[in-house]
Structures are given as structure tokens and as C-alpha cells.
Design a protein around this motif. Structure first.
Motif, PDB file in Angstrom:
ATOM      1  N   VAL A   1      16.219  11.129  -0.789  1.00 12.99           N
ATOM      2  CA  VAL A   1      15.116  10.171  -0.871  1.00 12.99           C
ATOM      3  C   VAL A   1      15.706   8.774  -0.678  1.00 12.99           C
ATOM      4  N   HIS A   2      15.311   8.097   0.386  1.00 10.96           N
ATOM      5  CA  HIS A   2      15.830   6.754   0.640  1.00 10.96           C
ATOM      6  C   HIS A   2      15.209   5.770  -0.344  1.00 10.96           C
ATOM      7  N   ARG A   3      15.955   4.765  -0.723  1.00 13.21           N
ATOM      8  CA  ARG A   3      15.464   3.819  -1.722  1.00 13.21           C
ATOM      9  C   ARG A   3      14.199   3.098  -1.279  1.00 13.21           C
ATOM     10  N   ASP A   4      13.977   2.949   0.036  1.00 17.75           N
ATOM     11  CA  ASP A   4      12.751   2.317   0.523  1.00 17.75           C
ATOM     12  C   ASP A   4      11.537   3.215   0.345  1.00 17.75           C
ATOM     13  N   ASP A   5      11.789   4.516   0.115  1.00 22.00           N
ATOM     14  CA  ASP A   5      10.708   5.486  -0.066  1.00 22.00           C
ATOM     15  C   ASP A   5      10.640   5.975  -1.506  1.00 22.00           C
ATOM     16  N   LEU A   6      11.144   5.183  -2.446  1.00 21.59           N
ATOM     17  CA  LEU A   6      11.268   5.597  -3.834  1.00 21.59           C
ATOM     18  C   LEU A   6      10.612   4.551  -4.731  1.00 21.59           C
TER      19      LEU A   6
ATOM     20  N   ARG B   1       0.826  -1.206   0.000  1.00 18.90           N
ATOM     21  CA  ARG B   1       0.000   0.000   0.000  1.00 18.90           C
ATOM     22  C   ARG B   1       0.858   1.253   0.000  1.00 18.90           C
ATOM     23  N   ARG B   2       1.942   1.234   0.760  1.00 21.51           N
ATOM     24  CA  ARG B   2       2.812   2.412   0.859  1.00 21.51           C
ATOM     25  C   ARG B   2       3.407   2.765  -0.499  1.00 21.51           C
ATOM     26  N   ARG B   3       3.910   1.756  -1.221  1.00 22.53           N
ATOM     27  CA  ARG B   3       4.534   2.020  -2.512  1.00 22.53           C
ATOM     28  C   ARG B   3       3.489   2.444  -3.550  1.00 22.53           C
ATOM     29  N   LEU B   4       2.294   1.870  -3.466  1.00 24.87           N
ATOM     30  CA  LEU B   4       1.237   2.288  -4.371  1.00 24.87           C
ATOM     31  C   LEU B   4       0.864   3.741  -4.118  1.00 24.87           C
TER      32      LEU B   4
END
Length: 294
Positions: free
Chosen positions: A279-284, A183-186
Motif C-alpha cells: 500500500v503506497h503512502r499516497d493511497d493510505l 475526495r480520494r482520501r475521504l
């Protein structure tokens, strides 16, 4: 005023097939915020378990510019992810996606899309339907969202729906291009409204598109827009192609002094905390096929 009449028409049409319907109004927040998401998911699953067909539309009463879907095609893609659908069927008055405007001599229907490369060079400019709120562009965007999130898509003319559901060679089939997104990445990729842009140099673009690198200050050449820490921003090339979206770790006002500098220099000059990723890769989330908004 039209809501009652609309639902009445759906009730009448589905009733002819001994099916009951129920109206569900959603906002973007309902598809991405955990509490809302779970409630919406449970409601839709319960309706389906009861044999009731949900008729989903955007809740315009509470939607704002910042938190609206914008068109029903995008809404369909996000709801398909929400209910973990096997497939999404987009209906229009054009019998699929063409490699050029259908009215143009020699235009060919694209039967299958099995990779993003299959859409390279495809010219999409016109409306997909004379009665819809979006057009073929929004349907293509919705197909990208769904297929990248683990949902197969069929785009077909409305009178071809039976053949499409039967797997016949009609319309355009978009194969699943990725596993189901969190859900977060979407939310980062498609639901959240971008608050600004970070313009990347060629090296940073390559690093980001590799899928395993965070965005560092050294790779950013320009900042556009006003945003705060925790906002979603577009990451764009110098010729204004959007390559990714992500959650930024600094306010826009802080960034000019950081650009083009190594994390080692920033730590030495400004102290601890300024050597972290923009921007961290987990938030990209990588994005393909969009132009940056002006």
C-alpha cells in the motif's frame, strides 16, 4: 411510500418560516466519484443560492450493501464535506456525549473534544436516539469523519438546536482536527467498503502511524479476505485494531508468498514488480478508534 409524506411534512414545517425545501437523494458514489461529486455539489449549491433548503437522504432504490452509507449520521458527515460546510450539527435525544452511559451515576457530559485523546476511555454502547437509525456510536463516528476532514461538529439534543447554533454551552463541540481532505482520501478512509484485512506487526504499525511510510511486505504477518488489486483494505494490528485503510497493490492470492520478506529479496526471487509497496503512502489513510470487523 413514505417519501411523499415525509417531504410534505418538511415542506409544511419549513414553510412556517417562509423557507422552501427540495429533496436530494444520494448514494456513496455521488460523494466520491468526481463526475457525480461535482454534479451533486453543483445541485446543492444551486439550491442554497436559490434559498431552498436541501433535504438529503440516501437513495435506497439504487444503493447496495457495497455502496451504501449505512446511516444518516455518516451521510451527514460526507455531505458536510461535499458542500464545504462550516459546521455539522447532529441532533438526538441525548444532550451530548458522555464519558459513560448517561444513566450511570457520576457520568459527565463532555463539553469539548479538541483531540482524539479526549475520547480515550469514553464508553459508548447505547443508542443515541430512540427514533434514529443509528446510535451514539454512529454519531461519534460521523463526528470523527467530519472533524478530521475540516468540519466542526456540534452534537446536541434536538430541543437545544437554537442554543447550539448560537454557540451556547450545550451538547458536545468537536473542534476541527485536520485540514479538509481530498475526495480520494475521504473515499479511502470512510466511503469505500473494505474488501479485506492486512494484519501488521508492531514495527509496521509504528511506521504506518508515523504518516510518512508506505506498507511493505516485510511488515505484514497475515492476509484475510478475498480482494483484488485496487481494492480498499483495512490495515490492522495483531489485536485487531484498525490503524489505517488503503488501496492494495496486489491480489489477495499473490500476497502469501510475499509476506515477511524484504523488497530486495522479492525482486531477486520473483523479478521486477514484486518489490513494490503493498500500500503506497499516497493511497493510505490513518484511522483512529475503530475495531476490525470479524
Amino acid at each position: 411510500m413514505g417519501q411523499g409524506l415525509l417531504v410534505a411534512r418538511y415542506t409544511q414545517a419549513f414553510g412556517a418560516h417562509d423557507l422552501r425545501v427540495g429533496q436530494v437523494l444520494l448514494t456513496v458514489e455521488d460523494t466520491v466519484r468526481r463526475g457525480h461529486y461535482r454534479n451533486a455539489q453543483r445541485t446543492l449549491e444551486t439550491l442554497l443560492d436559490l434559498g431552498i433548503v436541501p433535504i438529503v437522504n440516501e437513495n435506497d432504490t439504487v444503493a447496495t450493501h457495497e455502496i451504501r452509507f449505512g446511516d444518516n449520521d455518516r451521510l451527514a458527515a460526507l455531505v458536510s464535506h461535499l458542500v464545504r460546510a462550516d459546521a455539522m450539527v447532529l441532533l438526538t435525544d441525548v444532550d451530548g456525549l458522555y464519558d459513560a452511559p448517561p444513566s450511570q451515576p457520576g457520568a459527565q457530559r463532555i463539553r469539548e473534544v479538541r483531540s482524539p485523546d479526549d475520547l480515550d476511555g469514553v464508553e459508548v454502547t447505547g443508542r443515541g436516539s430512540s427514533v434514529g437509525t443509528g446510535g451514539m456510536i454512529t454519531k461519534l463516528d460521523a463526528a470523527r469523519i467530519a472533524s478530521a476532514s475540516g468540519v466542526a461538529v456540534v452534537l446536541a439534543r434536538s430541543d437545544q438546536v437554537a442554543d447550539a447554533l448560537a454557540g451556547e454551552d450545550v451538547g458536545t463541540f468537536f473542534a476541527i482536527l485536520g485540514k479538509r481532505s481530498s475526495r480520494r482520501r475521504l473515499w479511502i478512509g470512510y466511503a469505500a467498503r473494505s474488501q479485506g484485512r492486512l494484519v501488521l506487526d508492531a514495527g509496521a504499525v509504528r511506521a504506518v502511524q508515523g504518516g510518512r511510510a508506505s506498507l511493505l511486505p516485510a511488515g505484514v504477518v497475515r492476509v484475510e479476505g478475498e480482494f483484488d488489486t485496487g481494492d480498499v483494505v483495512d490495515l490492522v494490528t495483531e489485536d485487531e485494531r484498525v490503524v489505517a485503510r488503503g488501496i492494495v497493490a496486489f491480489d489477495a492470492s499473490e500476497l502469501p508468498q510475499l509476506l515477511g520478506r524484504s523488497t530486495h529479496d522479492l525482486r531477486a526471487d520473483l523479478g521486477e514488480g514484486y518489490d513494490r509497496e503493498l500500500v503506497h503512502r499516497d493511497d493510505l489513510v490513518l484511522v483512529r478508534g475503530r475495531r476490525a470487523a470479524s
